[in-house]
Write a protein that holds these residues in place. Structure first.
Motif, mmCIF file in Angstrom:
data_model
loop_
_atom_site.group_PDB
_atom_site.id
_atom_site.type_symbol
_atom_site.label_atom_id
_atom_site.label_comp_id
_atom_site.label_asym_id
_atom_site.label_seq_id
_atom_site.Cartn_x
_atom_site.Cartn_y
_atom_site.Cartn_z
ATOM 1 N N UNK A 94 0.851 -1.180 0.000
ATOM 2 C CA UNK A 94 0.000 0.000 0.000
ATOM 3 C C UNK A 94 0.894 1.239 0.000
ATOM 4 N N UNK A 95 1.557 1.523 -1.127
ATOM 5 C CA UNK A 95 2.446 2.690 -1.159
ATOM 6 C C UNK A 95 1.669 4.000 -1.149
ATOM 7 N N UNK A 96 2.229 4.992 -0.490
ATOM 8 C CA UNK A 96 1.643 6.328 -0.466
ATOM 9 C C UNK A 96 0.253 6.376 0.135
ATOM 10 N N UNK A 97 -0.042 5.519 1.102
ATOM 11 C CA UNK A 97 -1.397 5.395 1.629
ATOM 12 C C UNK A 97 -1.756 6.503 2.610
ATOM 13 N N UNK A 98 -3.042 6.787 2.686
ATOM 14 C CA UNK A 98 -3.649 7.650 3.702
ATOM 15 C C UNK A 98 -5.015 7.063 4.059
ATOM 16 N N UNK A 99 -5.323 7.036 5.327
ATOM 17 C CA UNK A 99 -6.671 6.746 5.793
ATOM 18 C C UNK A 99 -7.398 8.079 5.734
ATOM 19 N N UNK A 100 -8.563 8.129 5.117
ATOM 20 C CA UNK A 100 -9.185 9.424 4.870
ATOM 21 C C UNK A 100 -10.708 9.337 4.895
ATOM 22 N N UNK A 101 -11.318 10.458 4.790
ATOM 23 C CA UNK A 101 -12.754 10.678 4.568
ATOM 24 C C UNK A 101 -13.688 9.864 5.438
ATOM 25 N N UNK A 102 -14.241 8.795 4.882
ATOM 26 C CA UNK A 102 -15.367 8.074 5.450
ATOM 27 C C UNK A 102 -15.292 7.693 6.902
ATOM 28 N N UNK A 103 -14.099 7.577 7.470
ATOM 29 C CA UNK A 103 -14.003 7.229 8.889
ATOM 30 C C UNK A 103 -13.445 8.369 9.727
ATOM 31 N N UNK A 104 -12.801 9.350 9.120
ATOM 32 C CA UNK A 104 -12.176 10.409 9.911
ATOM 33 C C UNK A 104 -13.159 11.483 10.362
ATOM 34 N N UNK A 105 -13.783 12.171 9.412
ATOM 35 C CA UNK A 105 -14.672 13.253 9.844
ATOM 36 C C UNK A 105 -15.869 12.738 10.643
ATOM 37 N N UNK A 106 -16.458 11.559 10.337
ATOM 38 C CA UNK A 106 -17.530 11.077 11.208
ATOM 39 C C UNK A 106 -17.060 10.813 12.645
ATOM 40 N N UNK A 107 -15.850 10.296 12.793
ATOM 41 C CA UNK A 107 -15.337 10.049 14.149
ATOM 42 C C UNK A 107 -15.195 11.360 14.919
ATOM 43 N N UNK A 108 -14.713 12.392 14.239
ATOM 44 C CA UNK A 108 -14.587 13.704 14.888
ATOM 45 C C UNK A 108 -15.969 14.249 15.225
ATOM 46 N N UNK A 109 -16.885 14.208 14.274
ATOM 47 C CA UNK A 109 -18.231 14.727 14.530
ATOM 48 C C UNK A 109 -18.903 13.968 15.665
#
Length: 179
Positions: free
Chosen positions: A16-31
């Motif tokens: 998984x080169x250049x990977x980022x965990x993003x969007x669908x799990x990040x902002x909902x967790x913060x909200x």
């Protein structure tokens, strides 16, 4: 934690080169944290963006998707791992507008329909978390949905925002820019 290299249950290497965990799990967790909801409430999926320009074939992408499905099978929501070097090949068909090839995972993250959805995180080889937040984090923590007209059409932004407002009625949604 998602290492740059992981093995599925059969021992097959998942790169998984250049990977980022993003969007669908990040902002909902913060909200959810800000509004006092359970951490996974409203969580649709775990988005993992990767950037691998060694091949643009569907077969190569599908192999990683299948291996990732096995690696992430125990997650409470599905994991969607996508090679962002291929996004331009499918974007117009899915959203109705052309998309130039992405130059990095960060560039792909910066093209979400709302700037609020643009943060990404990754674990670097030294074990430190790195944050990619091209529009900062204040809107995410402030429950503000700000349109990002750089790529996604207005209709996509509005449909996603309507769904999110049903889940988090506390959101402040800013208008689509007119200029």
């Amino acid at each position: 934690m998602i290492p740059a290299r992981a093995r599925d249950r059969d021992g097959t290497l998942l790169e998984v080169p250049g990977w980022h965990l993003t969007a669908g799990c990040l902002f909902p967790a913060v909200w959810n944290a800000v509004t006092g909801r359970p951490p996974a409430e409203g969580l649709k999926d775990y988005d993992v963006f990767r950037f691998d320009d060694r091949g643009l074939s569907w077969e190569a992408e599908d192999g990683v998707i299948r291996a990732a499905a096995e690696v992430f099978a125990d997650l409470p929501a599905g994991a969607e791992i996508r090679n962002e070097t291929r996004v331009h090949l499918r974007y117009q068909q899915k959203f109705g507008v052309p998309c130039a090839p992405c130059t990095s995972t960060g560039a792909a993250i910066d093209s979400f329909a709302a700037t609020t959805c643009c943060p990404g995180v990754r674990l670097d080889p030294g074990g430190r978390w790195r944050v990619c937040a091209p529009h900062g984090l204040s809107a995410v923590f402030g429950l503000v949905v700000r349109p990002n007209p750089v790529l996604a059409p207005r209709a996509v932004h509005e449909a996603k925002t309507a769904r999110r407002r049903r889940q988090w009625p506390e959101l402040t949604v800013l208008e689509w820019p007119t200029a």
